[in-house]
Scaffold this active site. Sequence first.
Site, PDB file in Angstrom:
ATOM      1  N   GLY A  53       0.752  -1.121   0.249  1.00 24.33           N
ATOM      2  CA  GLY A  53       0.103  -0.192  -0.133  1.00 24.33           C
ATOM      3  C   GLY A  53       0.852   1.324   0.046  1.00 24.33           C
ATOM      4  O   GLY A  53       1.910   1.246   0.732  1.00 24.33           O
TER       5      GLY A  53
ATOM      6  N   ARG B  68       1.116  -5.150  -5.894  1.00 23.19           N
ATOM      7  CA  ARG B  68       1.108  -6.101  -5.325  1.00 23.19           C
ATOM      8  C   ARG B  68       1.431  -7.264  -6.198  1.00 23.19           C
ATOM      9  O   ARG B  68       0.718  -7.244  -7.266  1.00 23.19           O
ATOM     10  CB  ARG B  68       0.071  -6.480  -4.501  1.00 23.19           C
ATOM     11  CG  ARG B  68      -0.386  -5.249  -3.648  1.00 23.19           C
ATOM     12  CD  ARG B  68      -1.488  -5.557  -2.678  1.00 23.19           C
ATOM     13  NE  ARG B  68      -2.050  -4.552  -1.905  1.00 23.19           N
ATOM     14  CZ  ARG B  68      -1.754  -4.021  -0.772  1.00 23.19           C
ATOM     15  NH1 ARG B  68      -0.808  -4.687  -0.066  1.00 23.19           N
ATOM     16  NH2 ARG B  68      -2.183  -2.902  -0.262  1.00 23.19           N
TER      17      ARG B  68
ATOM     18  N   ASP C 244       4.822  -5.272   5.946  1.00 20.76           N
ATOM     19  CA  ASP C 244       5.280  -6.124   6.347  1.00 20.76           C
ATOM     20  C   ASP C 244       5.367  -7.251   5.367  1.00 20.76           C
ATOM     21  O   ASP C 244       6.373  -8.098   5.281  1.00 20.76           O
ATOM     22  CB  ASP C 244       4.598  -6.507   7.763  1.00 20.76           C
ATOM     23  CG  ASP C 244       3.395  -6.762   7.506  1.00 20.76           C
ATOM     24  OD1 ASP C 244       2.727  -6.268   6.490  1.00 20.76           O
ATOM     25  OD2 ASP C 244       2.747  -7.523   8.579  1.00 20.76           O
TER      26      ASP C 244
ATOM     27  N   THR D  87       4.075   2.634   5.747  1.00 17.55           N
ATOM     28  CA  THR D  87       2.571   2.306   5.655  1.00 17.55           C
ATOM     29  C   THR D  87       1.892   3.175   6.785  1.00 17.55           C
ATOM     30  O   THR D  87       2.558   3.569   7.497  1.00 17.55           O
ATOM     31  CB  THR D  87       2.511   0.871   6.332  1.00 17.55           C
ATOM     32  OG1 THR D  87       1.159   0.683   6.566  1.00 17.55           O
ATOM     33  CG2 THR D  87       3.235   0.747   7.644  1.00 17.55           C
TER      34      THR D  87
ATOM     35  N   ASP E 148      -0.238   2.932   8.688  1.00 15.89           N
ATOM     36  CA  ASP E 148      -0.843   1.916   9.962  1.00 15.89           C
ATOM     37  C   ASP E 148      -0.109   2.055  11.281  1.00 15.89           C
ATOM     38  O   ASP E 148      -0.658   1.819  12.206  1.00 15.89           O
ATOM     39  CB  ASP E 148      -0.963   0.542   9.579  1.00 15.89           C
ATOM     40  CG  ASP E 148      -2.391   0.419   8.418  1.00 15.89           C
ATOM     41  OD1 ASP E 148      -3.194   1.210   8.756  1.00 15.89           O
ATOM     42  OD2 ASP E 148      -2.621  -0.622   7.920  1.00 15.89           O
TER      43      ASP E 148
ATOM     44  N   ASP F  70       2.170  -0.238  11.931  1.00 11.71           N
ATOM     45  CA  ASP F  70       2.113  -1.546  12.686  1.00 11.71           C
ATOM     46  C   ASP F  70       3.378  -2.499  12.482  1.00 11.71           C
ATOM     47  O   ASP F  70       3.424  -3.516  12.391  1.00 11.71           O
ATOM     48  CB  ASP F  70       0.775  -2.327  12.009  1.00 11.71           C
ATOM     49  CG  ASP F  70       0.946  -2.554  10.272  1.00 11.71           C
ATOM     50  OD1 ASP F  70       1.947  -1.813   9.832  1.00 11.71           O
ATOM     51  OD2 ASP F  70       0.088  -3.022   9.909  1.00 11.71           O
TER      52      ASP F  70
ATOM     53  N   ARG G 220      -7.061  -2.324  10.118  1.00 10.77           N
ATOM     54  CA  ARG G 220      -7.627  -3.458  10.196  1.00 10.77           C
ATOM     55  C   ARG G 220      -7.327  -4.194  11.223  1.00 10.77           C
ATOM     56  O   ARG G 220      -8.146  -5.039  12.022  1.00 10.77           O
ATOM     57  CB  ARG G 220      -7.247  -4.321   8.964  1.00 10.77           C
ATOM     58  CG  ARG G 220      -8.573  -5.102   8.448  1.00 10.77           C
ATOM     59  CD  ARG G 220      -8.342  -5.322   6.911  1.00 10.77           C
ATOM     60  NE  ARG G 220      -8.730  -4.115   6.031  1.00 10.77           N
ATOM     61  CZ  ARG G 220      -7.835  -4.248   4.750  1.00 10.77           C
ATOM     62  NH1 ARG G 220      -6.701  -4.766   4.346  1.00 10.77           N
ATOM     63  NH2 ARG G 220      -8.435  -3.009   3.983  1.00 10.77           N
TER      64      ARG G 220
HETATM   65  P1  ATP Z   1       0.559  -2.811   3.361  1.00 14.93           P
HETATM   66  O1  ATP Z   1       1.114  -2.904   4.679  1.00 14.93           O
HETATM   67  O2  ATP Z   1       0.296  -1.370   3.124  1.00 14.93           O
HETATM   68  O3  ATP Z   1      -0.439  -3.778   3.105  1.00 14.93           O
HETATM   69  P2  ATP Z   1       2.646  -4.516   2.543  1.00 14.93           P
HETATM   70  O4  ATP Z   1       4.002  -4.337   2.112  1.00 14.93           O
HETATM   71  O5  ATP Z   1       2.397  -5.435   3.817  1.00 14.93           O
HETATM   72  O6  ATP Z   1       1.962  -3.209   2.685  1.00 14.93           O
HETATM   73  P3  ATP Z   1       1.536  -6.847   0.899  1.00 14.93           P
HETATM   74  O7  ATP Z   1       0.700  -6.613  -0.200  1.00 14.93           O
HETATM   75  O8  ATP Z   1       1.343  -7.661   1.892  1.00 14.93           O
HETATM   76  O9  ATP Z   1       1.930  -5.181   1.078  1.00 14.93           O
HETATM   77  O10 ATP Z   1       2.858  -7.050   0.263  1.00 14.93           O
HETATM   78  C1  ATP Z   1       3.494  -6.429  -0.735  1.00 14.93           C
HETATM   79  C2  ATP Z   1       4.067  -7.462  -1.817  1.00 14.93           C
HETATM   80  O11 ATP Z   1       5.210  -8.051  -1.168  1.00 14.93           O
HETATM   81  C3  ATP Z   1       3.298  -8.711  -2.341  1.00 14.93           C
HETATM   82  O12 ATP Z   1       2.503  -8.153  -3.388  1.00 14.93           O
HETATM   83  C4  ATP Z   1       4.292  -9.401  -2.734  1.00 14.93           C
HETATM   84  O13 ATP Z   1       4.819  -9.181  -4.131  1.00 14.93           O
HETATM   85  C5  ATP Z   1       5.367  -9.332  -1.768  1.00 14.93           C
HETATM   86  N1  ATP Z   1       5.276 -10.538  -0.734  1.00 14.93           N
HETATM   87  C6  ATP Z   1       4.498 -10.715   0.242  1.00 14.93           C
HETATM   88  N2  ATP Z   1       4.668 -11.554   0.896  1.00 14.93           N
HETATM   89  C7  ATP Z   1       5.262 -12.355   0.425  1.00 14.93           C
HETATM   90  C8  ATP Z   1       5.987 -13.789   0.343  1.00 14.93           C
HETATM   91  N3  ATP Z   1       5.678 -14.562   1.647  1.00 14.93           N
HETATM   92  N4  ATP Z   1       6.854 -14.071  -0.358  1.00 14.93           N
HETATM   93  C9  ATP Z   1       7.320 -13.500  -1.445  1.00 14.93           C
HETATM   94  N5  ATP Z   1       6.907 -12.173  -1.645  1.00 14.93           N
HETATM   95  C10 ATP Z   1       5.917 -11.654  -0.811  1.00 14.93           C
END
Ligand code: ATP
Length: 328
Positions: A15, A76, A107, A130, A132, A134, A176
């Site tokens: 995000g 993503r 994360d 992010t 959040d 978090d 969330r």
């Molecule tokens: P937000 O907190 O805003 O949701 P985020 O970084 O947690 O941000 P995610 O959609 O969970 O957002 O992860 C971003 C991208 O990181 C995913 O689309 C994917 O490409 C990669 N990713 C997440 N988890 C994994 C995993 N277990 N293995 C490989 N790549 C991953």
Amino acid sequence: MPKKIEKIAVLTSGGDAPGMNAAIRAVVRTCAYHNVECYGVYQGYEGLIEGDFEILNARSVKGIINKGGTFLKSARSQKFRTKEGRQQAYDNLIKANIDGLVVIGGDGSFTGAMIFNQEFEFPVMGIPGTIDNDIVGTTHTLGFDTALNTVVDAIDKIRDTASSHNRLFFIEVMGRDVGHIALNTGIAGGAEEILIPEEDLGLDRLVDSLNRSRKSGKSSSIVIVAEGDKIGKNIFELKDFIDENMEGYDVRVSVLGHMQRGGAPSCFDRVLASRMGVKAVESLLEGETNYMVGLINSKMELTPLEKAIKGKTKINLELLRVSDIMST
Ligand code: ATP
């Protein structure tokens, strides 16, 4: 002795959050300062897999410190979750002689970075971006402060109309799994109640509290509801419940939604982004890898990605108490 880093790539993933542009700028300019070539990767991990990246110099990032969002775009990537996708990303990095990667994201993005590092021993460094807040290992994630200011501004505006019409407003804010945005903005916006995922207030207590507010002379009320609050009803069901169980209130709902992610980053987030970018690049150059940079006790510190991902941030109990006292 780890290999000397000569080319660093930077991407934004997950995000978007205000301050990501300022962090990209800081990474690019720190690279320029140390005579290290810097590549900007478009669309997060998807751009690594597609080879969608280009060299950025100090001037490529002019005029963006004050812009919300991320000019590198965020995405993503399902492909990066597969071994084949990560292999493709690695091959593209090696082809371009890139030997370090800065990942600005949450994360999930850090999980991807950690797995990538484990599979290919590729140096990675995370910047927590992010709204959040978090992520363990930093008191503030990038974008949190700006989002707080955006939400407080919205609450102030809604209060104007709430008090003019003797209304009770339920305002839904992001969060969330965590209630940091709700708790802080609820206090700053003078909310009568704050519903967060960490605490189940219960419907009876909510009704009691609103009745008490009214008896104490309040003619309008604001209740801040985090997306993931545990009361068991969504915000529209909450409105229906209060309509059915309390007389005399004109109840309205406002879901703030994605506007919380936008806007020019606050001064705090711009400074934080600049400090994080410098720390991320210099840590990679010093041979550190698999860490996240963060703000701890006003200093830039490194936290292992694994700890940052697995840890759970805790709500500040003092804030909960302050909120209770303030709604007297
Ligand atoms: P937000 O907190 O805003 O949701 P985020 O970084 O947690 O941000 P995610 O959609 O969970 O957002 O992860 C971003 C991208 O990181 C995913 O689309 C994917 O490409 C990669 N990713 C997440 N988890 C994994 C995993 N277990 N293995 C490989 N790549 C991953």
